[in-house]
Design an enzyme around this catalytic site. Sequence first.
Site, PDB file in Angstrom:
ATOM      1  N   CYS A 358       0.834  -1.203   0.000  1.00  0.00           N
ATOM      2  CA  CYS A 358       0.000   0.000   0.000  1.00  0.00           C
ATOM      3  C   CYS A 358       0.865   1.248   0.000  1.00  0.00           C
ATOM      4  CB  CYS A 358      -0.894  -0.008   1.225  1.00  0.00           C
ATOM      5  SG  CYS A 358      -1.772  -1.555   1.350  1.00  0.00           S
ATOM      6  N   GLU A 359       1.590   1.434  -1.076  1.00  0.00           N
ATOM      7  CA  GLU A 359       2.464   2.601  -1.202  1.00  0.00           C
ATOM      8  C   GLU A 359       2.759   2.792  -2.687  1.00  0.00           C
ATOM      9  OE1 GLU A 359       6.745   3.762   0.438  1.00  0.00           O
ATOM     10  OE2 GLU A 359       5.485   2.837   1.957  1.00  0.00           O
TER      11      GLU A 359
END
Length: 435
Positions: A358-359
């Site tokens: 999640c980046e």
Amino acid sequence: MHHFHYSNQNLHCESVDLAAVARLYGTPTYVYSATTIGENYRRLADCLPGLDVGICYAVKANSNLAVLRHLHNLGAGFDLVSQGEIRRVLAVGGDLSRSVFAGVGKSEDEIRLALASGIMAFHVESEPELARINHVAGTMDCVAPVAIRINPDVDARTHAKITTGKSGNKFGIPLAQAERVHEALGKLKHLRLRGVQMHIGSQLTEVAPFVDAVGKAAPFVAELKQGHDLEYFSIGGGLGVVYHDALASGRAEWWNVQAAGQRPLTPETYGAALAPLLKPLGLKILLEHGRFITANAGVLLSRVEYLKRSEGKNFLVIDAAMNDLVRPAMYESWHDIVPLQRDTSRRALIADVVGPICETSDCFAKDRQLQELGEGELLAIMSAGAYGFSMASRYNSRPLPAEVIVKGSTFELINARESTEQMLANEKVPTFLRG
Ligand SMILES: *Cc1c(COP(=O)(O)O)cnc(C)c1O
């Protein structure tokens, strides 16, 4: 050169079909070629003919025990930067008398362990460190072998995060101060000066910065040799590798084609340029390369989870992520990405190759042209053998990936994929939170 190539449209490492490795051990999995590591090692060991050369492989590039044992068998010593790395070399029966201990923050415990293990020398980065090593050696009633790391103040012209030989970097002692250190050494009774060291950075693709640095250091080394029993001059590591066209660079003739025009920095070019500066010193020369030995000897195997088509943009979501291989996110570095099964009849796909983390920085390649690939198909991220697994983390609670080594037609698991139990083993909920 390396030993990754297509045979019948299937990507092989030496004689092993990489799809078979992925089926057996799952993905993401690192695969290393033992033959490539051996050949890279020999090319370095032979790059300064007529000089006494010692290789201290930089363990931080790839510290798997199998890789260390292989290099130990070939005659390598090691460039170590922590207690953990020292223990790894001891664990494979490696002998510290050919190894050096580097790094700007050596703790007392680490100094004690290195001394007790018979380290060849400490590569000292500051005056307070000299005093600390002298103190620890005193408490152990012994004399510690040291080499001074000098900072020659040259621009390695590489990525800013891996430049180390410029004034203003945290590494080494400026040449101007080195004289003073030399005087201080005379007063520290538990130290013996064995050498001089420098390391100007990593992934250097031109020979000029190496030549500048050695040229600046050589007069100082020659002068120190007058008053001390100097045994060696370590010129560090940093030789860059070819990340683009990784598959083509495996072919022997590729180096000759390149020789006609733009040519990557080879050990032979590096050695030929430095030999005239090093020979007159009459010292043993240490080389501390890490990346050159292991980078193109490894790939990271991964599987496609999804092909996500958005407006004007495709995303190939794979099961490897920045926690497995952080180089693209951390250094904006390029890695070739190739299918394990090549199919020239397929259409091309232009996509960002991304992991599940999640980046936004969890991206291996932007707008990369690939053969069209779908869910469940396998691919390889090339040239991932250095600063790959050794920089892996558990970010997003992803277990550490597996590692496999290949030699000819055999392969073996050398690091099992981490289990959830192993990942959670040291954690606990304190009593005051157990309701
Ligand atoms: C990292 C490092 C090396 C190895 O660098 P490579 O670019 O992997 O060759 C060598 N010496 C020192 C002191 C280092 O810090």
